[in-house]
Design a protein around this motif. Structure first.
Motif, mmCIF file in Angstrom:
data_model
loop_
_atom_site.group_PDB
_atom_site.id
_atom_site.type_symbol
_atom_site.label_atom_id
_atom_site.label_comp_id
_atom_site.label_asym_id
_atom_site.label_seq_id
_atom_site.Cartn_x
_atom_site.Cartn_y
_atom_site.Cartn_z
ATOM 1 N N TYR A 1 0.843 -1.207 0.000
ATOM 2 C CA TYR A 1 0.000 0.000 0.000
ATOM 3 C C TYR A 1 0.870 1.246 0.000
ATOM 4 C CZ TYR A 1 -3.547 3.454 1.253
ATOM 5 O OH TYR A 1 -4.373 4.535 1.242
ATOM 6 N N GLY A 2 0.419 2.257 -0.723
ATOM 7 C CA GLY A 2 1.051 3.564 -0.722
ATOM 8 C C GLY A 2 0.033 4.630 -1.043
ATOM 9 N N GLU A 3 0.260 5.864 -0.634
ATOM 10 C CA GLU A 3 -0.682 6.940 -0.908
ATOM 11 C C GLU A 3 0.035 8.259 -1.107
ATOM 12 O OE1 GLU A 3 -3.373 6.998 2.385
ATOM 13 O OE2 GLU A 3 -2.101 8.323 3.579
ATOM 14 N N ILE A 4 -0.685 9.185 -1.713
ATOM 15 C CA ILE A 4 -0.157 10.513 -1.975
ATOM 16 C C ILE A 4 -1.231 11.529 -1.625
ATOM 17 C CG2 ILE A 4 -0.900 10.449 -4.392
ATOM 18 C CD1 ILE A 4 1.547 12.137 -5.094
ATOM 19 N N GLU A 5 -0.825 12.679 -1.099
ATOM 20 C CA GLU A 5 -1.759 13.749 -0.732
ATOM 21 C C GLU A 5 -1.635 14.882 -1.734
ATOM 22 O OE1 GLU A 5 -2.811 15.014 3.512
ATOM 23 O OE2 GLU A 5 -1.421 16.601 2.863
ATOM 24 N N ILE A 6 -2.782 15.364 -2.217
ATOM 25 C CA ILE A 6 -2.827 16.441 -3.213
ATOM 26 C C ILE A 6 -3.706 17.568 -2.680
ATOM 27 C CG2 ILE A 6 -3.400 17.083 -5.580
ATOM 28 C CD1 ILE A 6 -1.190 15.070 -5.493
ATOM 29 N N SER A 7 -3.228 18.791 -2.774
ATOM 30 C CA SER A 7 -4.019 19.946 -2.335
ATOM 31 C C SER A 7 -5.239 20.122 -3.233
ATOM 32 C CB SER A 7 -3.157 21.209 -2.370
ATOM 33 O OG SER A 7 -3.955 22.362 -2.161
ATOM 34 N N LYS A 8 -6.353 20.510 -2.639
ATOM 35 C CA LYS A 8 -7.564 20.766 -3.409
ATOM 36 C C LYS A 8 -7.428 21.975 -4.331
ATOM 37 C CE LYS A 8 -11.169 18.626 -0.605
ATOM 38 N NZ LYS A 8 -12.455 18.839 0.114
ATOM 39 N N GLU A 9 -6.408 22.785 -4.091
ATOM 40 C CA GLU A 9 -6.202 23.946 -4.950
ATOM 41 C C GLU A 9 -5.848 23.545 -6.375
ATOM 42 O OE1 GLU A 9 -3.250 26.358 -3.134
ATOM 43 O OE2 GLU A 9 -4.567 27.065 -1.503
ATOM 44 N N LYS A 10 -5.433 22.307 -6.574
ATOM 45 C CA LYS A 10 -5.099 21.832 -7.916
ATOM 46 C C LYS A 10 -6.342 21.417 -8.707
ATOM 47 C CE LYS A 10 -0.352 20.254 -7.131
ATOM 48 N NZ LYS A 10 0.220 21.140 -8.156
ATOM 49 N N PHE A 11 -7.504 21.397 -8.045
ATOM 50 C CA PHE A 11 -8.735 20.933 -8.679
ATOM 51 C C PHE A 11 -9.749 22.072 -8.786
ATOM 52 C CE2 PHE A 11 -6.906 17.212 -6.683
ATOM 53 C CZ PHE A 11 -7.094 16.196 -7.610
ATOM 54 N N PRO A 12 -10.512 22.115 -9.866
ATOM 55 C CA PRO A 12 -11.686 22.985 -9.898
ATOM 56 C C PRO A 12 -12.863 22.314 -9.199
ATOM 57 C CG PRO A 12 -11.427 21.888 -12.000
ATOM 58 C CD PRO A 12 -10.270 21.445 -11.140
ATOM 59 N N LEU A 13 -13.886 23.076 -8.936
ATOM 60 C CA LEU A 13 -15.097 22.535 -8.330
ATOM 61 C C LEU A 13 -15.759 21.557 -9.295
ATOM 62 C CD1 LEU A 13 -17.415 22.595 -6.187
ATOM 63 C CD2 LEU A 13 -18.370 24.509 -7.497
ATOM 64 N N GLY A 14 -16.184 20.400 -8.774
ATOM 65 C CA GLY A 14 -16.939 19.465 -9.590
ATOM 66 C C GLY A 14 -16.231 18.140 -9.786
ATOM 67 N N ILE A 15 -16.602 17.459 -10.866
ATOM 68 C CA ILE A 15 -16.134 16.101 -11.129
ATOM 69 C C ILE A 15 -14.800 16.120 -11.863
ATOM 70 C CG2 ILE A 15 -16.653 13.946 -12.332
ATOM 71 C CD1 ILE A 15 -19.616 14.586 -11.996
ATOM 72 N N SER A 16 -13.873 15.335 -11.368
ATOM 73 C CA SER A 16 -12.605 15.108 -12.047
ATOM 74 C C SER A 16 -12.385 13.609 -12.187
ATOM 75 C CB SER A 16 -11.435 15.733 -11.272
ATOM 76 O OG SER A 16 -11.509 17.144 -11.286
ATOM 77 N N LYS A 17 -11.639 13.242 -13.208
ATOM 78 C CA LYS A 17 -11.343 11.829 -13.447
ATOM 79 C C LYS A 17 -9.916 11.531 -13.013
ATOM 80 C CE LYS A 17 -10.851 10.281 -17.689
ATOM 81 N NZ LYS A 17 -11.187 9.796 -19.043
ATOM 82 N N ILE A 18 -9.756 10.487 -12.201
ATOM 83 C CA ILE A 18 -8.449 10.069 -11.708
ATOM 84 C C ILE A 18 -8.082 8.757 -12.403
ATOM 85 C CG2 ILE A 18 -7.064 9.576 -9.679
ATOM 86 C CD1 ILE A 18 -8.314 12.392 -9.773
ATOM 87 N N THR A 19 -6.918 8.725 -13.011
ATOM 88 C CA THR A 19 -6.476 7.561 -13.769
ATOM 89 C C THR A 19 -5.121 7.099 -13.257
ATOM 90 O OG1 THR A 19 -7.623 8.404 -15.738
ATOM 91 C CG2 THR A 19 -6.008 6.648 -16.072
ATOM 92 N N LEU A 20 -5.015 5.804 -12.957
ATOM 93 C CA LEU A 20 -3.754 5.203 -12.552
ATOM 94 C C LEU A 20 -3.223 4.383 -13.728
ATOM 95 C CD1 LEU A 20 -1.784 4.756 -10.141
ATOM 96 C CD2 LEU A 20 -3.018 2.608 -9.716
ATOM 97 N N LYS A 21 -2.007 4.728 -14.165
ATOM 98 C CA LYS A 21 -1.438 4.086 -15.346
ATOM 99 C C LYS A 21 -0.137 3.375 -15.010
ATOM 100 C CE LYS A 21 -3.236 7.387 -18.767
ATOM 101 N NZ LYS A 21 -2.860 8.324 -19.864
ATOM 102 N N HIS A 22 0.145 2.334 -15.787
ATOM 103 C CA HIS A 22 1.477 1.738 -15.788
ATOM 104 C C HIS A 22 2.414 2.720 -16.491
ATOM 105 C CE1 HIS A 22 4.689 -1.145 -16.857
ATOM 106 N NE2 HIS A 22 4.278 -1.803 -15.781
ATOM 107 N N THR A 23 3.691 2.635 -16.200
ATOM 108 C CA THR A 23 4.632 3.577 -16.822
ATOM 109 C C THR A 23 4.625 3.471 -18.345
ATOM 110 O OG1 THR A 23 6.375 1.931 -16.426
ATOM 111 C CG2 THR A 23 6.178 3.751 -14.851
ATOM 112 N N GLY A 24 4.172 2.342 -18.875
ATOM 113 C CA GLY A 24 4.066 2.194 -20.319
ATOM 114 C C GLY A 24 2.817 2.814 -20.896
ATOM 115 N N GLY A 25 1.931 3.351 -20.039
ATOM 116 C CA GLY A 25 0.725 4.014 -20.510
ATOM 117 C C GLY A 25 -0.544 3.209 -20.352
#
Length: 560
Positions: free
Chosen positions: A294-318
């Motif tokens: 297990y691992g995690e990362i914290e991101i400030s909400k200032e990087k997001f606009p209000l509403g729905i965003s899509k989060i995608t986890l990719k392998h380094t190959g894409g």
């Protein structure tokens, strides 16, 4: 004793800083396709023949949710349950707003109808992009479904592992939703049982038929979900991945956390790429390295606009490994505070509204206001069914009908706004949302952006012959405002056009033509007059719009 009434306002600010905090990030490109949304503020969902359906139109940018400047046509249709348009209006929107009404004809059949609003430009994106609102029109309202408990009915329950994967030997968060035959969320409870008959966990719905639970599958075991009170229901969990990853999300006041969970026996080093996008706009991309389960990362909400965003986890190959939608919401004081002189009103009471701007350095903010007055019995137990905020941020972004969207923005005992929205993202967000399809379109293929007013085009020809007449005089009128007329001259091929005509109401217009020498033996052929389709796709309407739902207390007090 007089009836109690409540006053509801839709206040739309032209420049609301919290609507879209940013339109890019890290050098990202904004979607090259322009998109827009229409919204109708309507006071209720129940009407009788000969009543007027009053509404105010808001036309906004699909990217920023700000009012669109200038002039534009908006088409309003009243559609019956067979998909036929029974009434229509054409309104000219100025700087994103217009108001109007539709008179319900006498003799119209009782039943469910749909209010549909769209621009000619929105036709490029299909009827799914239109505004839809289902209503009931009936003399007695006997046909309408009522809230409250009913007999046991057939249900459907779907289960959604967070991020899309169910991973062995990992803590998985699984959301679920139970709906009845009409697609409405209903309360259920049940248990997760393994193939040895052991009960591992219990689960129950917490909001509109939705809930979630945790499950850690073990190697060689099988798992099923069973429901209390529904002995015939059983759901078997399949496709449990031994080496998969689960993408997890946790909301916080100022920051959010994204976690990656995998089989706890995994100890190899892996590098992942975590990307966030909003309406086709890349917000950020960051690398995550994992050498344990297990691992995690914290991101400030200032990087997001209000509403729905899509989060995608990719392998380094894409290659995409996991994906989910999140709703980012920052608790901020309202830009405008509205106060009423009292909480409830009797019939014919005077309503006084006060406005204040807590964060404004001036005493005014550009914006618009529309007000609806409804009976207090009309409210559902969790509030009004939908409003402009919930439509722009949820209904118009997600595929499929979303039930009681305004309730997602109100805390209830034991369940916060953040928890409600996250349940919706895990369940409804599983179907993704519109933006991947929109950004794939080519701008050159999109038509109708400059649809303003009424265009009348045609040509003049000799009477009883096909010879077209050039340099002929064509007159159109009378127009509103003093019986004025417009005139033009035909081109060499006999063609003419009157563009961007603005009429205040339905009007009878007369076209007259004569040759250059004053000859009357000519004929006018009108063509290219845009008339929207007089039918709608009822399948699409049902797929994107929930049925109207009105409390039984409203019927008993008004239609019994």
């Amino acid at each position: 004793m007089g009836k109690r009434f409540l006053v509801f306002c839709v206040l739309y600010l032209v420049m609301h800083p919290a609507v879209l905090a940013q339109e890019g990030g890290g050098g990202s490109l904004i979607s090259h396709v322009v998109y827009e949304k229409a919204y109708l503020h309507v006071d209720r969902e129940t009407f009788a023949p000969r009543e007027d359906i009053w509404f105010k139109v808001y036309l906004v940018s699909g990217i920023s949710n700000q009012l669109i400047s200038g002039y534009k046509n908006v088409y309003i249709h009243l559609v019956n349950d067979s998909g036929r348009v029974v009434r229509e209006r054409l309104l000219l929107v100025h700087n994103g707003v217009a108001d109007g009404d539709i008179r319900i004809p006498y003799g119209i059949g009782d039943g469910q109808y749909t209010l549909q609003a769209f621009t000619r430009y929105q036709q490029n994106f299909g009827e799914e992009s239109y505004y839809h609102k289902k209503i009931w029109i009936s003399q007695s309202m006997r046909q309408q479904g009522q809230t409250g408990p009913g007999e046991l009915e057939e249900i459907d329950v779907s289960f959604y592992p967070e991020g899309g994967n169910l991973v062995m030997n990992a803590s998985n968060s699984i959301a679920f939703k139970a709906v009845n035959e009409k697609g409405r969320g209903i309360p259920v409870s049940g248990n997760i049982i393994n193939d040895q008959g052991d009960t591992l966990t219990m689960f129950s719905t917490s909001f509109l038929g939705m809930g979630k639970f945790a499950l850690m599958p073990e190697p060689g075991r099988a798992y099923v979900a069973v429901l209390d009170a529904y002995p015939d229901f059983s759901y078997a969990f399949g496709d449990i991945q031994e080496n998969g990853v689960s993408l997890q999300f946790r909301d916080g006041p100022a920051a959010v956390k994204f976690g990656i969970a995998r089989n706890f026996n995994a100890n190899s080093r892996e590098v992942f790429r975590l990307e966030a996008s909003h309406k086709g706009i890349l917000l950020f991309s960051t690398m995550m390295e994992l050498d344990s389960f297990y691992g995690e990362i914290e991101i400030s909400k200032e990087k997001f606009p209000l509403g729905i965003s899509k989060i995608t986890l990719k392998h380094t190959g894409g290659r995409i490994l996991a994906e989910r939608l999140v709703f980012i919401r920052v608790d901020e004081p309202p830009a405008v505070r509205i106060e009423t002189s009292q909480e409830a009103y009797n019939s014919r009471s005077k309503v006084e509204l006060g406005f204040s701007y807590p964060d404004s350095e001036t005493d005014s903010i550009p914006g618009g206001l529309s007000v609806a007055v409804i009976n207090s019995d009309y409210l559902l137990h969790d509030g009004y069914d939908s409003d402009i905020r919930s439509y722009l941020l949820l209904d118009s972004e997600l595929k499929g009908p979303v039930e009681s969207t305004a309730a997602y923005f109100r805390d209830t005992p034991g369940l916060s706004v953040a928890q409600k929205l996250d349940l919706l993202m895990m369940v409804q967000g599983w179907r993704s949302y519109y933006w991947p399809e929109i950004i794939a379109m080519e701008p050159d293929s999109l038509q109708g952006w400059e649809d303003v007013g009424i265009d009348i085009r045609g040509y003049v020809k000799r009477l009883f012959r096909d010879n077209r007449v050039g340099d002929a005089r064509v007159v159109l009128g009378p127009l509103a405002g003093g019986l004025s007329y417009l005139g033009t001259t035909t081109e060499e091929d006999g063609s003419f056009g009157f563009n961007r005509l603005f009429l205040r109401d339905s009007s009878m217009l007369l076209l007259q033509a004569e040759t250059r020498s004053g000859g009357k033996m000519v004929e006018i052929i009108v063509e290219d007059l845009f008339i929207p389709d007089q039918s709608a796709d009822q399948v699409t309407i049902d797929a994107v719009t929930p049925d109207p739902l009105v409390p039984s207390s409203y019927y008993s007090g008004n239609f019994s």
